[in-house]
Design a protein around this motif. Structure first.
Motif, PDB file in Angstrom:
ATOM      1  N   VAL A  33      66.697  10.335  23.313  1.00 12.40           N
ATOM      2  CA  VAL A  33      67.106   8.611  23.853  1.00 12.40           C
ATOM      3  C   VAL A  33      67.109   8.591  25.362  1.00 12.40           C
ATOM      4  CG1 VAL A  33      68.855   6.805  23.701  1.00 12.40           C
ATOM      5  CG2 VAL A  33      68.426   8.094  21.469  1.00 12.40           C
ATOM      6  N   ASN A  34      67.802   9.608  26.006  1.00  9.69           N
ATOM      7  CA  ASN A  34      68.054   9.558  27.456  1.00  9.69           C
ATOM      8  C   ASN A  34      66.869   9.740  28.315  1.00  9.69           C
ATOM      9  OD1 ASN A  34      68.319  12.367  26.503  1.00  9.69           O
ATOM     10  ND2 ASN A  34      68.703  12.822  28.559  1.00  9.69           N
ATOM     11  N   GLU A  35      65.746  10.545  27.445  1.00  9.59           N
ATOM     12  CA  GLU A  35      64.620  10.397  28.198  1.00  9.59           C
ATOM     13  C   GLU A  35      63.598   9.371  28.196  1.00  9.59           C
ATOM     14  OE1 GLU A  35      63.874  15.325  27.226  1.00  9.59           O
ATOM     15  OE2 GLU A  35      62.838  13.965  25.805  1.00  9.59           O
ATOM     16  N   PHE A  36      63.562   8.734  27.039  1.00 15.08           N
ATOM     17  CA  PHE A  36      63.124   7.379  26.925  1.00 15.08           C
ATOM     18  C   PHE A  36      63.630   6.185  27.740  1.00 15.08           C
ATOM     19  CE2 PHE A  36      62.428   3.316  24.708  1.00 15.08           C
ATOM     20  CZ  PHE A  36      61.375   3.290  24.487  1.00 15.08           C
ATOM     21  N   LYS A  56      54.650  11.711  22.355  1.00 15.17           N
ATOM     22  CA  LYS A  56      54.937  10.306  22.258  1.00 15.17           C
ATOM     23  C   LYS A  56      56.205   9.808  22.638  1.00 15.17           C
ATOM     24  CE  LYS A  56      51.768  10.259  18.246  1.00 15.17           C
ATOM     25  NZ  LYS A  56      51.501   9.957  16.903  1.00 15.17           N
ATOM     26  N   LEU A  57      56.424   8.679  22.800  1.00 16.87           N
ATOM     27  CA  LEU A  57      57.664   8.041  22.943  1.00 16.87           C
ATOM     28  C   LEU A  57      58.709   8.193  21.910  1.00 16.87           C
ATOM     29  CD1 LEU A  57      56.340   4.616  24.459  1.00 16.87           C
ATOM     30  CD2 LEU A  57      57.075   6.597  25.995  1.00 16.87           C
ATOM     31  N   VAL A  58      58.156   8.346  20.857  1.00 13.51           N
ATOM     32  CA  VAL A  58      59.167   8.397  19.737  1.00 13.51           C
ATOM     33  C   VAL A  58      59.485   9.659  19.475  1.00 13.51           C
ATOM     34  CG1 VAL A  58      58.140   6.523  18.379  1.00 13.51           C
ATOM     35  CG2 VAL A  58      57.312   8.578  17.843  1.00 13.51           C
ATOM     36  N   GLU A  59      59.141  10.688  20.077  1.00 16.24           N
ATOM     37  CA  GLU A  59      59.589  12.195  20.136  1.00 16.24           C
ATOM     38  C   GLU A  59      60.233  12.491  21.258  1.00 16.24           C
ATOM     39  OE1 GLU A  59      55.691  14.344  20.209  1.00 16.24           O
ATOM     40  OE2 GLU A  59      55.451  13.588  18.137  1.00 16.24           O
ATOM     41  N   PRO A  82      56.409   2.767  29.308  1.00 18.23           N
ATOM     42  CA  PRO A  82      56.553   1.951  28.463  1.00 18.23           C
ATOM     43  C   PRO A  82      57.416   0.678  29.079  1.00 18.23           C
ATOM     44  CG  PRO A  82      58.421   3.490  27.922  1.00 18.23           C
ATOM     45  CD  PRO A  82      57.354   3.997  28.955  1.00 18.23           C
ATOM     46  N   GLY A  83      57.067  -0.486  28.514  1.00 19.54           N
ATOM     47  CA  GLY A  83      57.762  -1.602  29.137  1.00 19.54           C
ATOM     48  C   GLY A  83      58.207  -2.444  28.131  1.00 19.54           C
ATOM     49  N   GLY A  84      58.125  -3.760  28.179  1.00 20.49           N
ATOM     50  CA  GLY A  84      58.903  -4.786  27.367  1.00 20.49           C
ATOM     51  C   GLY A  84      58.377  -4.801  25.806  1.00 20.49           C
ATOM     52  N   GLY A  85      57.143  -4.339  25.625  1.00 19.09           N
ATOM     53  CA  GLY A  85      56.495  -4.300  24.209  1.00 19.09           C
ATOM     54  C   GLY A  85      56.987  -3.075  23.435  1.00 19.09           C
ATOM     55  N   SER A  86      57.277  -2.234  24.064  1.00 18.10           N
ATOM     56  CA  SER A  86      57.820  -0.754  23.535  1.00 18.10           C
ATOM     57  C   SER A  86      59.263  -1.091  23.156  1.00 18.10           C
ATOM     58  CB  SER A  86      57.703   0.333  24.188  1.00 18.10           C
ATOM     59  OG  SER A  86      56.098   0.884  24.409  1.00 18.10           O
ATOM     60  N   ALA A  87      59.911  -1.745  23.908  1.00 20.79           N
ATOM     61  CA  ALA A  87      61.342  -2.029  24.064  1.00 20.79           C
ATOM     62  C   ALA A  87      61.630  -3.014  22.814  1.00 20.79           C
ATOM     63  CB  ALA A  87      62.058  -2.770  25.220  1.00 20.79           C
ATOM     64  N   ALA A  88      60.709  -3.970  22.864  1.00 20.11           N
ATOM     65  CA  ALA A  88      60.765  -4.769  21.678  1.00 20.11           C
ATOM     66  C   ALA A  88      60.717  -4.191  20.346  1.00 20.11           C
ATOM     67  CB  ALA A  88      59.851  -5.983  21.595  1.00 20.11           C
ATOM     68  N   ALA A  89      59.704  -3.318  20.154  1.00 19.23           N
ATOM     69  CA  ALA A  89      59.320  -2.738  18.807  1.00 19.23           C
ATOM     70  C   ALA A  89      60.755  -1.877  18.613  1.00 19.23           C
ATOM     71  CB  ALA A  89      58.155  -1.653  18.869  1.00 19.23           C
ATOM     72  N   LEU A  90      61.253  -1.228  19.651  1.00 20.34           N
ATOM     73  CA  LEU A  90      62.469  -0.251  19.117  1.00 20.34           C
ATOM     74  C   LEU A  90      63.733  -0.968  18.884  1.00 20.34           C
ATOM     75  CD1 LEU A  90      64.018   2.350  19.586  1.00 20.34           C
ATOM     76  CD2 LEU A  90      64.312   1.955  21.915  1.00 20.34           C
ATOM     77  N   GLU A  91      63.850  -2.348  19.515  1.00 23.62           N
ATOM     78  CA  GLU A  91      64.770  -3.241  19.175  1.00 23.62           C
ATOM     79  C   GLU A  91      64.678  -3.731  17.611  1.00 23.62           C
ATOM     80  OE1 GLU A  91      68.235  -5.246  20.278  1.00 23.62           O
ATOM     81  OE2 GLU A  91      66.681  -4.581  22.124  1.00 23.62           O
ATOM     82  N   GLY A  92      63.440  -3.886  16.918  1.00 21.88           N
ATOM     83  CA  GLY A  92      62.982  -4.346  15.908  1.00 21.88           C
ATOM     84  C   GLY A  92      63.292  -3.026  14.940  1.00 21.88           C
ATOM     85  N   ALA A  93      63.126  -1.894  15.287  1.00 23.11           N
ATOM     86  CA  ALA A  93      63.514  -0.717  14.470  1.00 23.11           C
ATOM     87  C   ALA A  93      64.792  -0.545  14.364  1.00 23.11           C
ATOM     88  CB  ALA A  93      62.640   0.605  15.208  1.00 23.11           C
ATOM     89  N   LEU A  94      65.590  -0.772  15.309  1.00 21.42           N
ATOM     90  CA  LEU A  94      67.198  -0.467  15.167  1.00 21.42           C
ATOM     91  C   LEU A  94      67.576  -1.646  14.011  1.00 21.42           C
ATOM     92  CD1 LEU A  94      68.081  -0.322  18.766  1.00 21.42           C
ATOM     93  CD2 LEU A  94      67.973   1.575  16.968  1.00 21.42           C
ATOM     94  N   GLY A  95      67.063  -2.978  14.276  1.00 24.09           N
ATOM     95  CA  GLY A  95      67.366  -3.699  12.866  1.00 24.09           C
ATOM     96  C   GLY A  95      67.046  -3.276  11.753  1.00 24.09           C
ATOM     97  N   ALA A  96      65.718  -2.724  11.722  1.00 22.54           N
ATOM     98  CA  ALA A  96      65.397  -2.289   9.889  1.00 22.54           C
ATOM     99  C   ALA A  96      66.278  -1.290   9.781  1.00 22.54           C
ATOM    100  CB  ALA A  96      63.786  -1.885  10.333  1.00 22.54           C
TER     101      ALA A  96
END
Length: 204
Positions: A8-11, A2-5, A22-36
């Motif tokens: 950071v450098n591998e992702f 899984k991407l979440v496993e 992964p593309g923009g959608g996964s990047a967006a979700a990660l961005e939101g996760a950092l905010g939360a």
């Protein structure tokens, strides 16, 4: 894996490669996760502080809710990748005969539902995160207010980015009523997110 496993450098290296996901959608979700995560951190560093004891219960509850938002957005990182892969596989189906064309069209429409829902769910979660972030302004450790500002920017960026993936997939939906509902909802989320972000950053 899984991407979440991934590390950071591998992702990041995978995202920078010629792999379509992964593309923009996964990047967006990660961005939101950092905010939360930042909002949760501010709450965690406020809980138990005598100076903010009048907001103790609020910070404890917000910490719990921010962690729930974080969990949803972390899950969204892989959900988006899986959804995109489904669309990609559908577009790769044969289209030599009328039967194959019809089957391919149906597969694309079905896959597009998941591909639109994944970023829409990320937007919903990020909007909830923005509400939590706004609630913490003036009611949490004042030394960490800049982290709340960054949290808001990250959560809003998630919404602005994930919106692109929602509207990219709604045209392929055969259920036009659902497509219209999603388009209206995402427009409303973006408008509310911008308003909340402006209110959070007004003193930044």
């Amino acid at each position: 894996m899984k991407l979440v496993e991934m590390k950071v450098n591998e992702f990041v290296d995978l995202m920078a490669s010629d792999e379509p996901a992964p593309g923009g959608g996964s990047a967006a979700a990660l961005e939101g996760a950092l905010g939360a995560a930042l909002t949760a951190m501010v709450c965690a560093l406020t809980v138990g502080k005598k100076k903010y004891e009048e907001y103790e219960e609020l910070n404890q509850q917000t910490l719990k809710e921010a962690q729930e938002v974080l969990t949803k957005l972390i899950q969204g990182i892989d959900e988006d990748k899986e959804a995109f892969t489904g669309v990609s596989d559908a577009y790769a189906l044969p289209k030599s005969t009328d039967e194959e064309k019809a089957a391919r069209k149906a597969a694309i429409a079905e896959a597009s539902v998941a591909a639109g829902l994944a970023p829409l769910n990320a937007c919903r979660a990020a909007l909830a995160g923005l509400h939590l972030t706004k609630e913490m302004i003036g009611k949490s450790n004042k030394q960490l207010v800049s982290d709340l500002y960054v949290a808001a920017l990250n959560l809003n960026a998630c919404i602005q980015a994930a919106k692109m993936n929602v509207v990219a997939n709604t045209p392929a939906l055969t259920d036009r009523k659902q497509a219209e509902e999603w388009n209206r909802e995402i427009a409303s989320i973006v408008e509310e997110a911008n308003k909340l972000t402006g209110e959070i950053l007004k003193d930044a």
